[in-house]
Design a protein around this motif. Structure first.
Motif, PDB file in Angstrom:
ATOM      1  N   ALA A   1    -103.350 -52.072 -37.266  1.00 36.73           N
ATOM      2  CA  ALA A   1    -101.945 -52.312 -37.672  1.00 36.73           C
ATOM      3  C   ALA A   1    -101.720 -51.112 -38.526  1.00 36.73           C
ATOM      4  N   ARG A   2    -102.670 -51.077 -39.329  1.00 34.26           N
ATOM      5  CA  ARG A   2    -102.440 -50.067 -40.540  1.00 34.26           C
ATOM      6  C   ARG A   2    -102.330 -48.489 -39.809  1.00 34.26           C
ATOM      7  N   ARG A   3    -103.035 -48.010 -39.121  1.00 34.49           N
ATOM      8  CA  ARG A   3    -103.398 -46.853 -38.407  1.00 34.49           C
ATOM      9  C   ARG A   3    -102.064 -46.618 -37.546  1.00 34.49           C
ATOM     10  N   TYR A   4    -101.661 -47.829 -36.778  1.00 38.24           N
ATOM     11  CA  TYR A   4    -100.363 -47.594 -35.970  1.00 38.24           C
ATOM     12  C   TYR A   4     -99.178 -47.286 -36.932  1.00 38.24           C
ATOM     13  N   ALA A   5     -99.092 -48.071 -37.957  1.00 36.96           N
ATOM     14  CA  ALA A   5     -97.770 -47.785 -38.964  1.00 36.96           C
ATOM     15  C   ALA A   5     -97.827 -46.532 -39.148  1.00 36.96           C
ATOM     16  N   HIS A   6     -99.061 -45.705 -39.528  1.00 32.06           N
ATOM     17  CA  HIS A   6     -99.214 -44.429 -40.106  1.00 32.06           C
ATOM     18  C   HIS A   6     -98.882 -43.385 -39.148  1.00 32.06           C
ATOM     19  N   VAL A   7     -99.319 -43.495 -37.925  1.00 30.35           N
ATOM     20  CA  VAL A   7     -99.109 -42.675 -37.065  1.00 30.35           C
ATOM     21  C   VAL A   7     -97.615 -42.685 -36.274  1.00 30.35           C
ATOM     22  N   SER A   8     -97.221 -44.086 -36.201  1.00 32.63           N
ATOM     23  CA  SER A   8     -95.816 -44.442 -35.724  1.00 32.63           C
ATOM     24  C   SER A   8     -94.831 -43.417 -36.777  1.00 32.63           C
ATOM     25  N   GLY A   9     -95.091 -43.628 -38.242  1.00 36.70           N
ATOM     26  CA  GLY A   9     -94.217 -42.847 -38.983  1.00 36.70           C
ATOM     27  C   GLY A   9     -94.059 -41.458 -39.317  1.00 36.70           C
ATOM     28  N   LEU A  10     -95.224 -40.883 -38.792  1.00 35.99           N
ATOM     29  CA  LEU A  10     -95.564 -39.568 -38.565  1.00 35.99           C
ATOM     30  C   LEU A  10     -94.541 -39.094 -37.274  1.00 35.99           C
ATOM     31  N   ILE A  11     -94.962 -39.816 -36.185  1.00 41.81           N
ATOM     32  CA  ILE A  11     -94.116 -39.598 -34.983  1.00 41.81           C
ATOM     33  C   ILE A  11     -92.576 -39.566 -35.279  1.00 41.81           C
ATOM     34  N   ASN A  12     -92.189 -40.584 -35.844  1.00 45.19           N
ATOM     35  CA  ASN A  12     -90.887 -40.711 -36.198  1.00 45.19           C
ATOM     36  C   ASN A  12     -90.133 -39.688 -37.135  1.00 45.19           C
ATOM     37  N   ALA A  13     -91.092 -39.316 -38.160  1.00 43.48           N
ATOM     38  CA  ALA A  13     -90.592 -38.096 -39.074  1.00 43.48           C
ATOM     39  C   ALA A  13     -90.507 -36.819 -38.371  1.00 43.48           C
ATOM     40  N   VAL A  14     -91.449 -36.718 -37.341  1.00 43.65           N
ATOM     41  CA  VAL A  14     -91.162 -35.447 -36.293  1.00 43.65           C
ATOM     42  C   VAL A  14     -90.047 -35.500 -35.467  1.00 43.65           C
ATOM     43  N   GLY A  15     -89.807 -36.865 -34.852  1.00 42.53           N
ATOM     44  CA  GLY A  15     -88.588 -36.966 -34.020  1.00 42.53           C
ATOM     45  C   GLY A  15     -87.275 -36.929 -34.902  1.00 42.53           C
ATOM     46  N   GLU A  16     -87.224 -37.246 -36.269  1.00 46.02           N
ATOM     47  CA  GLU A  16     -86.002 -36.981 -37.036  1.00 46.02           C
ATOM     48  C   GLU A  16     -85.704 -35.660 -37.176  1.00 46.02           C
ATOM     49  N   ASN A  17     -86.916 -34.680 -37.509  1.00 45.34           N
ATOM     50  CA  ASN A  17     -86.786 -33.180 -37.769  1.00 45.34           C
ATOM     51  C   ASN A  17     -86.354 -32.634 -36.461  1.00 45.34           C
ATOM     52  N   LEU A  18     -86.916 -33.051 -35.204  1.00 48.89           N
ATOM     53  CA  LEU A  18     -86.504 -32.615 -33.971  1.00 48.89           C
ATOM     54  C   LEU A  18     -85.232 -32.813 -33.619  1.00 48.89           C
ATOM     55  N   GLY A  19     -84.789 -34.036 -33.945  1.00 49.64           N
ATOM     56  CA  GLY A  19     -83.442 -34.407 -33.596  1.00 49.64           C
ATOM     57  C   GLY A  19     -82.316 -33.589 -34.310  1.00 49.64           C
ATOM     58  N   GLY A  20     -82.868 -33.351 -35.632  1.00 50.04           N
ATOM     59  CA  GLY A  20     -81.597 -32.430 -36.425  1.00 50.04           C
ATOM     60  C   GLY A  20     -81.786 -31.073 -35.892  1.00 50.04           C
ATOM     61  N   ARG A  21     -82.792 -30.623 -35.536  1.00 53.25           N
ATOM     62  CA  ARG A  21     -82.961 -29.055 -34.973  1.00 53.25           C
ATOM     63  C   ARG A  21     -82.006 -29.133 -33.793  1.00 53.25           C
ATOM     64  N   LEU A  22     -82.226 -30.157 -32.858  1.00 51.01           N
ATOM     65  CA  LEU A  22     -81.697 -30.162 -31.586  1.00 51.01           C
ATOM     66  C   LEU A  22     -80.050 -30.079 -31.804  1.00 51.01           C
ATOM     67  N   ARG A  23     -79.534 -30.944 -32.618  1.00 52.77           N
ATOM     68  CA  ARG A  23     -78.137 -31.016 -32.770  1.00 52.77           C
ATOM     69  C   ARG A  23     -77.493 -29.697 -33.450  1.00 52.77           C
ATOM     70  N   GLN A  24     -78.549 -29.015 -34.240  1.00 49.78           N
ATOM     71  CA  GLN A  24     -78.004 -27.789 -34.998  1.00 49.78           C
ATOM     72  C   GLN A  24     -77.874 -26.728 -33.930  1.00 49.78           C
ATOM     73  N   GLN A  25     -78.884 -26.831 -32.941  1.00 44.64           N
ATOM     74  CA  GLN A  25     -79.012 -25.769 -31.783  1.00 44.64           C
ATOM     75  C   GLN A  25     -77.725 -26.000 -30.989  1.00 44.64           C
ATOM     76  N   ARG A  26     -77.421 -27.152 -30.653  1.00 47.66           N
ATOM     77  CA  ARG A  26     -76.209 -27.528 -29.862  1.00 47.66           C
ATOM     78  C   ARG A  26     -74.974 -27.067 -30.186  1.00 47.66           C
ATOM     79  N   LYS A  27     -74.878 -27.265 -31.761  1.00 50.64           N
ATOM     80  CA  LYS A  27     -73.430 -26.686 -32.329  1.00 50.64           C
ATOM     81  C   LYS A  27     -73.274 -25.170 -32.152  1.00 50.64           C
ATOM     82  N   LYS A  28     -74.467 -24.610 -32.564  1.00 55.42           N
ATOM     83  CA  LYS A  28     -74.655 -22.882 -31.995  1.00 55.42           C
ATOM     84  C   LYS A  28     -74.055 -22.653 -30.710  1.00 55.42           C
ATOM     85  N   GLY A  29     -74.353 -23.202 -29.665  1.00 55.19           N
ATOM     86  CA  GLY A  29     -74.164 -23.017 -28.366  1.00 55.19           C
ATOM     87  C   GLY A  29     -73.081 -23.344 -27.852  1.00 55.19           C
TER      88      GLY A  29
END
Length: 86
Positions: free
Chosen positions: A58-86
């Protein structure tokens, strides 16, 4: 079969890294970012399966999930930004 799933997760993570690098230098980033988003979703499911099969505690799962979610948030922000440009 379980080792195969772990190997697949490593390949997905490597593909994400490769896509990040390609997107940085690409003029049309949206298709790459969308593919990365799909790959990240696969990684989320694979990580959940590892936890369900007791390959991640459970501890490792929580850690890995948190990292994946952080990457997802960053990726989602970049995707929204790029869609506004195009």
């Amino acid at each position: 079969k379980i080792k195969h799933k772990r190997g697949q997760s490593s390949i997905v993570a490597y593909n994400l890294l490769e896509s990040l690098i390609r997107a940085r230098y690409s003029t049309d980033k949206v298709p790459l970012l969308e593919r990365m988003n799909a790959e990240l979703q696969v990684l989320r499911y694979q990580t959940r399966l590892c936890h369900d099969f007791h390959l991640l505690d459970a501890r490792r799962y929580a850690h890995v999930s948190g990292l994946i979610n952080a990457v997802g948030e960053n990726l989602g922000g970049r995707l929204r930004q790029q869609r506004k440009k195009g």
